[in-house]
Design a protein around this motif. Structure first.
Motif, PDB file in Angstrom:
ATOM      1  N   GLY A  30       0.814  -1.202   0.000  1.00 50.23           N
ATOM      2  CA  GLY A  30       0.000   0.000   0.000  1.00 50.23           C
ATOM      3  C   GLY A  30       0.846   1.250   0.000  1.00 50.23           C
ATOM      4  N   ALA A  31       0.176   2.394  -0.044  1.00 54.89           N
ATOM      5  CA  ALA A  31       0.873   3.679  -0.143  1.00 54.89           C
ATOM      6  C   ALA A  31       1.778   3.928   1.050  1.00 54.89           C
ATOM      7  CB  ALA A  31      -0.146   4.806  -0.276  1.00 54.89           C
ATOM      8  N   ASP A  32       1.385   3.458   2.233  1.00 51.47           N
ATOM      9  CA  ASP A  32       2.208   3.673   3.430  1.00 51.47           C
ATOM     10  C   ASP A  32       3.547   2.950   3.299  1.00 51.47           C
ATOM     11  OD1 ASP A  32       2.412   4.782   6.137  1.00 51.47           O
ATOM     12  OD2 ASP A  32       2.439   2.685   6.765  1.00 51.47           O
ATOM     13  N   GLU A  33       3.535   1.738   2.758  1.00 51.62           N
ATOM     14  CA  GLU A  33       4.785   0.996   2.588  1.00 51.62           C
ATOM     15  C   GLU A  33       5.611   1.551   1.442  1.00 51.62           C
ATOM     16  OE1 GLU A  33       3.695  -3.296   4.606  1.00 51.62           O
ATOM     17  OE2 GLU A  33       4.015  -3.208   2.439  1.00 51.62           O
ATOM     18  N   VAL A  34       4.969   2.072   0.405  1.00 52.70           N
ATOM     19  CA  VAL A  34       5.719   2.754  -0.658  1.00 52.70           C
ATOM     20  C   VAL A  34       6.434   3.968  -0.077  1.00 52.70           C
ATOM     21  CG1 VAL A  34       5.541   4.042  -2.825  1.00 52.70           C
ATOM     22  CG2 VAL A  34       4.227   1.939  -2.528  1.00 52.70           C
ATOM     23  N   ALA A  35       5.746   4.702   0.780  1.00 49.23           N
ATOM     24  CA  ALA A  35       6.361   5.862   1.429  1.00 49.23           C
ATOM     25  C   ALA A  35       7.549   5.435   2.290  1.00 49.23           C
ATOM     26  CB  ALA A  35       5.325   6.599   2.282  1.00 49.23           C
ATOM     27  N   ALA A  36       7.435   4.277   2.954  1.00 55.48           N
ATOM     28  CA  ALA A  36       8.552   3.768   3.755  1.00 55.48           C
ATOM     29  C   ALA A  36       9.747   3.434   2.873  1.00 55.48           C
ATOM     30  CB  ALA A  36       8.107   2.535   4.538  1.00 55.48           C
ATOM     31  N   ALA A  37       9.487   2.836   1.705  1.00 55.24           N
ATOM     32  CA  ALA A  37      10.568   2.544   0.762  1.00 55.24           C
ATOM     33  C   ALA A  37      11.219   3.839   0.285  1.00 55.24           C
ATOM     34  CB  ALA A  37      10.024   1.756  -0.426  1.00 55.24           C
ATOM     35  N   GLN A  38      10.420   4.860   0.020  1.00 60.06           N
ATOM     36  CA  GLN A  38      10.965   6.149  -0.401  1.00 60.06           C
ATOM     37  C   GLN A  38      11.832   6.774   0.696  1.00 60.06           C
ATOM     38  OE1 GLN A  38       7.198   7.983  -1.240  1.00 60.06           O
ATOM     39  NE2 GLN A  38       7.302   7.550  -3.439  1.00 60.06           N
ATOM     40  N   SER A  39      11.444   6.566   1.951  1.00 55.21           N
ATOM     41  CA  SER A  39      12.234   7.088   3.072  1.00 55.21           C
ATOM     42  C   SER A  39      13.586   6.385   3.167  1.00 55.21           C
ATOM     43  CB  SER A  39      11.460   6.921   4.388  1.00 55.21           C
ATOM     44  OG  SER A  39      10.288   7.715   4.382  1.00 55.21           O
ATOM     45  N   ILE A  40      13.589   5.071   2.962  1.00 48.39           N
ATOM     46  CA  ILE A  40      14.857   4.337   2.968  1.00 48.39           C
ATOM     47  C   ILE A  40      15.734   4.805   1.818  1.00 48.39           C
ATOM     48  CG2 ILE A  40      15.867   2.060   2.503  1.00 48.39           C
ATOM     49  CD1 ILE A  40      13.754   0.860   4.277  1.00 48.39           C
ATOM     50  N   ARG A  41      15.142   4.999   0.639  1.00 50.72           N
ATOM     51  CA  ARG A  41      15.913   5.513  -0.495  1.00 50.72           C
ATOM     52  C   ARG A  41      16.521   6.878  -0.166  1.00 50.72           C
ATOM     53  NH1 ARG A  41      11.213   4.358  -4.769  1.00 50.72           N
ATOM     54  NH2 ARG A  41      11.738   6.507  -5.342  1.00 50.72           N
ATOM     55  N   PHE A  42      15.768   7.725   0.513  1.00 58.93           N
ATOM     56  CA  PHE A  42      16.293   9.037   0.887  1.00 58.93           C
ATOM     57  C   PHE A  42      17.486   8.890   1.819  1.00 58.93           C
ATOM     58  CE2 PHE A  42      16.644  12.921   3.318  1.00 58.93           C
ATOM     59  CZ  PHE A  42      16.435  13.916   2.373  1.00 58.93           C
ATOM     60  N   ARG A  43      17.351   8.014   2.806  1.00 53.52           N
ATOM     61  CA  ARG A  43      18.446   7.813   3.762  1.00 53.52           C
ATOM     62  C   ARG A  43      19.712   7.341   3.061  1.00 53.52           C
ATOM     63  NH1 ARG A  43      15.827   4.012   8.267  1.00 53.52           N
ATOM     64  NH2 ARG A  43      18.000   3.926   8.983  1.00 53.52           N
ATOM     65  N   VAL A  44      19.575   6.429   2.116  1.00 57.80           N
ATOM     66  CA  VAL A  44      20.750   5.866   1.444  1.00 57.80           C
ATOM     67  C   VAL A  44      21.288   6.822   0.382  1.00 57.80           C
ATOM     68  CG1 VAL A  44      21.580   3.982  -0.016  1.00 57.80           C
ATOM     69  CG2 VAL A  44      20.094   3.481   1.945  1.00 57.80           C
TER      70      VAL A  44
END
Length: 279
Positions: A30-44
């Motif tokens: 869902g959108a919440d988990e996509v947002a979590a993936a985007q947050s990990i991408r930002f961190r890396v």
């Protein structure tokens, strides 16, 4: 219904695609988990590797673009961690099918490489673009890479994918800093014939920075980023020319991997376990 809402509905019930110990791999639900993936991408990409975020990305601390809404997002979950499912996400890989790329106006990599010409030469084959691969530092191990490939293989089997492609990156914006591994790819691993692809003329940077006879294969392979090394083991070939991406502070190469070219021993290795997740 918005694209993100449609994505949430489409992925509401997504099965696990692979499992090794406490780690499992599946698509975002869902959108919440996509947002979590985007947050990990930002961190890396931004906080660790020094990419330059746009103002909105910096404000939200998420790496996001227009392709996210039409992609599937492969997630690595550490089931041993406490907290919510979102807080257990430790890695991600973005998957863009040919059908969804058409809806988005093309593949992400087309901005750097003449990928549309390659796809046009193979009208009977189904392409999958892989990109935005990242894993949190504590999980950068052979086991995590193997789990990602287990998930990718199960995904390809489910969707009858014939060819995997996408950009892979060397750190930094100076190709000469990677002269030997880039030259190795140019001289020994370049895609040819019907699989030939070139970097766009306006962005083309030469990869053959050293003569063939000067390359030491052992040291060239040792200097490869792990992701590129993994593609090589599977039998991938690479496009002609690399592209400097100043926004992400990387030097990009294009990977071309027809499923038929994958070594039988790797199909047996990844496929045997992934097969039960592919139905």
């Amino acid at each position: 219904m918005t694209l993100i809402e449609d994505l949430s509905a489409r992925l509401a019930e997504v099965p696990v695609l692979g499992r090794i110990g406490p780690l499992e791999v599946r698509l975002a639900r869902g959108a919440d988990e996509v947002a979590a993936a985007q947050s990990i991408r930002f961190r890396v990409f931004y906080q660790e590797m020094g990419a330059r975020p746009a103002s909105l990305e910096a404000l939200e601390e998420r790496d996001a673009d227009r392709f996210d809404a039409v992609c599937d997002h492969l997630l690595v979950i550490d089931t041993s961690l406490a907290g919510s499912e979102r807080e257990r996400i430790v890695g991600t890989y973005r998957l863009l099918t040919q059908e969804n790329a058409a809806a988005a106006g093309g593949f992400y990599s087309q901005d750097e490489f003449e990928l549309e010409a390659l796809v046009a030469r193979h009208p009977q084959r189904r392409f999958l673009e892989l990109g935005r691969s990242c894993v949190l530092p504590a999980y950068r191990s052979k086991r995590t890479i193997e789990l990602l490939w287990q998930g990718i293989w199960a995904y390809c089997r489910q969707r009858n994918i014939d060819v995997m492609t996408g950009c892979a990156s060397f750190p930094g914006t100076v190709p000469a800093a990677h002269a030997e591994p880039l030259s190795f790819l140019a001289h020994f691993c370049q895609a040819e014939g019907p699989w030939y692809v070139r970097a766009r003329q306006a962005r083309y940077a030469a990869m053959d920075l050293m003569p063939r006879e000067a390359i030491n294969a052992k040291t060239a392979l040792a200097a490869m980023p792990p992701l590129i090394k993994g593609y090589l083991r599977l039998g991938a070939r690479f496009g002609d020319g690399c592209v400097v991406d100043p926004d992400f502070s990387t030097t990009d190469v294009l990977v071309i991997l027809p499923v038929e070219a994958i070594s039988e021993r790797y199909i047996a290795y990844y496929g045997q376990e992934a097969e039960r997740f592919a139905v």
